[in-house]
Design a protein around this motif. Structure first.
Motif, PDB file in Angstrom:
ATOM      1  N   SER A  72       5.535  -8.518  13.621  1.00 51.39           N
ATOM      2  CA  SER A  72       5.249  -7.209  13.040  1.00 51.39           C
ATOM      3  C   SER A  72       4.763  -6.275  14.134  1.00 51.39           C
ATOM      4  N   THR A  73       5.193  -5.023  14.077  1.00 53.74           N
ATOM      5  CA  THR A  73       4.703  -4.011  15.010  1.00 53.74           C
ATOM      6  C   THR A  73       4.216  -2.806  14.219  1.00 53.74           C
ATOM      7  N   LYS A  77      -1.044   2.427  10.833  1.00 55.90           N
ATOM      8  CA  LYS A  77      -1.304   1.423   9.799  1.00 55.90           C
ATOM      9  C   LYS A  77      -0.189   1.366   8.765  1.00 55.90           C
ATOM     10  N   ASP A  78       0.384   2.511   8.430  1.00 57.81           N
ATOM     11  CA  ASP A  78       1.401   2.566   7.390  1.00 57.81           C
ATOM     12  C   ASP A  78       2.823   2.516   7.930  1.00 57.81           C
ATOM     13  N   ASP A  79       2.989   2.295   9.214  1.00 54.69           N
ATOM     14  CA  ASP A  79       4.312   2.289   9.833  1.00 54.69           C
ATOM     15  C   ASP A  79       4.624   0.889  10.364  1.00 54.69           C
ATOM     16  N   VAL A  80       4.699  -0.075   9.459  1.00 53.42           N
ATOM     17  CA  VAL A  80       4.950  -1.467   9.834  1.00 53.42           C
ATOM     18  C   VAL A  80       6.454  -1.682  10.005  1.00 53.42           C
ATOM     19  N   LYS A  81       6.802  -2.360  11.076  1.00 54.04           N
ATOM     20  CA  LYS A  81       8.183  -2.752  11.308  1.00 54.04           C
ATOM     21  C   LYS A  81       8.210  -4.259  11.536  1.00 54.04           C
ATOM     22  N   ILE A  82       9.186  -4.928  10.948  1.00 56.56           N
ATOM     23  CA  ILE A  82       9.398  -6.351  11.196  1.00 56.56           C
ATOM     24  C   ILE A  82      10.570  -6.453  12.153  1.00 56.56           C
ATOM     25  N   CYS A  83      10.320  -7.083  13.288  1.00 51.06           N
ATOM     26  CA  CYS A  83      11.339  -7.199  14.340  1.00 51.06           C
ATOM     27  C   CYS A  83      11.692  -8.659  14.571  1.00 51.06           C
ATOM     28  N   ILE A  84      12.799  -8.858  15.271  1.00 53.89           N
ATOM     29  CA  ILE A  84      13.246 -10.208  15.576  1.00 53.89           C
ATOM     30  C   ILE A  84      13.690 -10.275  17.042  1.00 53.89           C
ATOM     31  N   ALA A  85      13.377 -11.389  17.673  1.00 53.00           N
ATOM     32  CA  ALA A  85      13.867 -11.691  19.017  1.00 53.00           C
ATOM     33  C   ALA A  85      14.499 -13.077  18.948  1.00 53.00           C
ATOM     34  N   ILE A 110      14.918  -4.197  14.755  1.00 54.67           N
ATOM     35  CA  ILE A 110      14.121  -4.081  13.545  1.00 54.67           C
ATOM     36  C   ILE A 110      14.930  -4.608  12.359  1.00 54.67           C
ATOM     37  N   ILE A 111      14.329  -5.525  11.567  1.00 52.78           N
ATOM     38  CA  ILE A 111      15.012  -5.981  10.350  1.00 52.78           C
ATOM     39  C   ILE A 111      14.455  -5.284   9.110  1.00 52.78           C
ATOM     40  N   PHE A 112      13.216  -4.792   9.167  1.00 55.09           N
ATOM     41  CA  PHE A 112      12.631  -3.967   8.105  1.00 55.09           C
ATOM     42  C   PHE A 112      11.769  -2.901   8.755  1.00 55.09           C
ATOM     43  N   ASP A 113      11.815  -1.698   8.216  1.00 61.16           N
ATOM     44  CA  ASP A 113      10.878  -0.673   8.685  1.00 61.16           C
ATOM     45  C   ASP A 113       9.912  -0.344   7.547  1.00 61.16           C
ATOM     46  N   GLY A 114       9.024   0.605   7.770  1.00 67.13           N
ATOM     47  CA  GLY A 114       7.990   0.937   6.802  1.00 67.13           C
ATOM     48  C   GLY A 114       8.501   1.321   5.432  1.00 67.13           C
ATOM     49  N   SER A 115       9.737   1.813   5.358  1.00 70.10           N
ATOM     50  CA  SER A 115      10.276   2.227   4.066  1.00 70.10           C
ATOM     51  C   SER A 115      10.547   1.046   3.146  1.00 70.10           C
ATOM     52  N   ALA A 116      10.563  -0.160   3.677  1.00 71.99           N
ATOM     53  CA  ALA A 116      10.838  -1.349   2.862  1.00 71.99           C
ATOM     54  C   ALA A 116       9.644  -1.746   2.004  1.00 71.99           C
ATOM     55  N   GLY A 117       8.464  -1.176   2.265  1.00 69.73           N
ATOM     56  CA  GLY A 117       7.277  -1.526   1.489  1.00 69.73           C
ATOM     57  C   GLY A 117       6.511  -2.718   2.023  1.00 69.73           C
ATOM     58  N   ILE A 118       7.003  -3.325   3.098  1.00 76.12           N
ATOM     59  CA  ILE A 118       6.317  -4.467   3.691  1.00 76.12           C
ATOM     60  C   ILE A 118       5.078  -3.979   4.425  1.00 76.12           C
ATOM     61  N   THR A 119       3.972  -4.673   4.203  1.00 76.19           N
ATOM     62  CA  THR A 119       2.733  -4.220   4.812  1.00 76.19           C
ATOM     63  C   THR A 119       2.110  -5.204   5.791  1.00 76.19           C
ATOM     64  N   ASP A 120       2.415  -6.479   5.684  1.00 78.23           N
ATOM     65  CA  ASP A 120       1.733  -7.410   6.588  1.00 78.23           C
ATOM     66  C   ASP A 120       2.291  -8.818   6.486  1.00 78.23           C
ATOM     67  N   GLY A 121       2.220  -9.557   7.609  1.00 76.36           N
ATOM     68  CA  GLY A 121       2.392 -11.004   7.646  1.00 76.36           C
ATOM     69  C   GLY A 121       3.726 -11.546   7.184  1.00 76.36           C
ATOM     70  N   PHE A 122       4.824 -11.127   7.772  1.00 72.77           N
ATOM     71  CA  PHE A 122       6.159 -11.616   7.415  1.00 72.77           C
ATOM     72  C   PHE A 122       6.326 -13.016   7.986  1.00 72.77           C
ATOM     73  N   PHE A 123       6.248 -14.047   7.141  1.00 73.30           N
ATOM     74  CA  PHE A 123       6.367 -15.441   7.578  1.00 73.30           C
ATOM     75  C   PHE A 123       7.700 -16.003   7.104  1.00 73.30           C
ATOM     76  N   VAL A 124       8.474 -16.578   8.046  1.00 79.38           N
ATOM     77  CA  VAL A 124       9.801 -17.113   7.747  1.00 79.38           C
ATOM     78  C   VAL A 124       9.820 -18.613   8.013  1.00 79.38           C
ATOM     79  N   PHE A 125      10.529 -19.342   7.156  1.00 82.46           N
ATOM     80  CA  PHE A 125      10.809 -20.747   7.448  1.00 82.46           C
ATOM     81  C   PHE A 125      12.251 -21.066   7.058  1.00 82.46           C
TER      82      PHE A 125
END
Length: 185
Positions: A72-73, A77-85, A110-125
């Motif tokens: 997460s980047t 505070k309200d501009d969360v982006k979920i990124c992938i490497a 970026i796989i999600f930006d702030g418009s997606a409603g995601i706010t914190d802690g994107f955990f993938v398995f």
């Protein structure tokens, strides 16, 4: 001595930490020593303009042919982006231009930006359950408000990159850390 007189029978179970309860002091001359870290190369930097001044919730998944690093980047505070490497060896990382979310007109990782409603802690398995549908092989859990309720939501993906909303899980809790889930045989 730091070693115990009796040892625990661990059978063939893997042990993450060696301690005095699993070392037989009468059968070894080894010393239990905590080594100091050695500074080496920089492994990963958040150096893209969309990565802002802060990153957290780093999560690595073995995708078989490569490792996927989710993080997460935040610019605010309200501009969360979920990124992938991604990495072939877990040491050298690249940030692929995915074409999913652009930033200032440029492709990004970026796989999600702030418009997606995601706010914190994107955990993938990666779900190893043999009954898992192939389109849900990768699962994520995240604090968001996708279902117009602030709480934990699941997301599903076939490839670990293109996620779709899954199910609302619960709104009972603070969810202010990375919430970890996995399938257990």
């Amino acid at each position: 001595s730091v070693f115990s007189k009796s040892t625990a029978n661990i059978g063939t179970n893997r042990q993450f930490v060696w301690n005095s309860s699993i070392i037989d002091a009468e059968k070894t001359t080894a010393d239990l020593v905590q080594h100091s870290p050695v500074r080496q190369n920089v492994v990963f930097e958040t150096d893209k303009e969309w990565e802002g001044g802060f990153a957290d919730s780093f999560n690595v998944v073995n995708a078989g042919d490569r490792y996927l690093l989710y993080y997460s980047t935040y610019n605010t505070k309200d501009d969360v982006k979920i990124c992938i490497a991604e990495s072939r060896d877990g040491i050298g990382w690249t940030k692929p231009d995915l074409g999913l979310v652009s930033f200032n007109g440029k492709d990004s990782n970026i796989i999600f930006d702030g418009s997606a409603g995601i706010t914190d802690g994107f955990f993938v398995f990666k779900d190893t359950n043999p009954a898992c549908p192939s389109e849900e092989k990768y699962k994520a859990i995240v604090k968001d408000n996708y279902f117009e309720r602030h709480g934990l939501t699941s997301y599903f993906s076939a490839d670990g990159v293109n996620f779709r909303p899954g199910r609302f899980i619960t709104d009972q809790g603070a969810f202010d850390t990375m919430n970890v889930v996995f399938w257990d045989e």
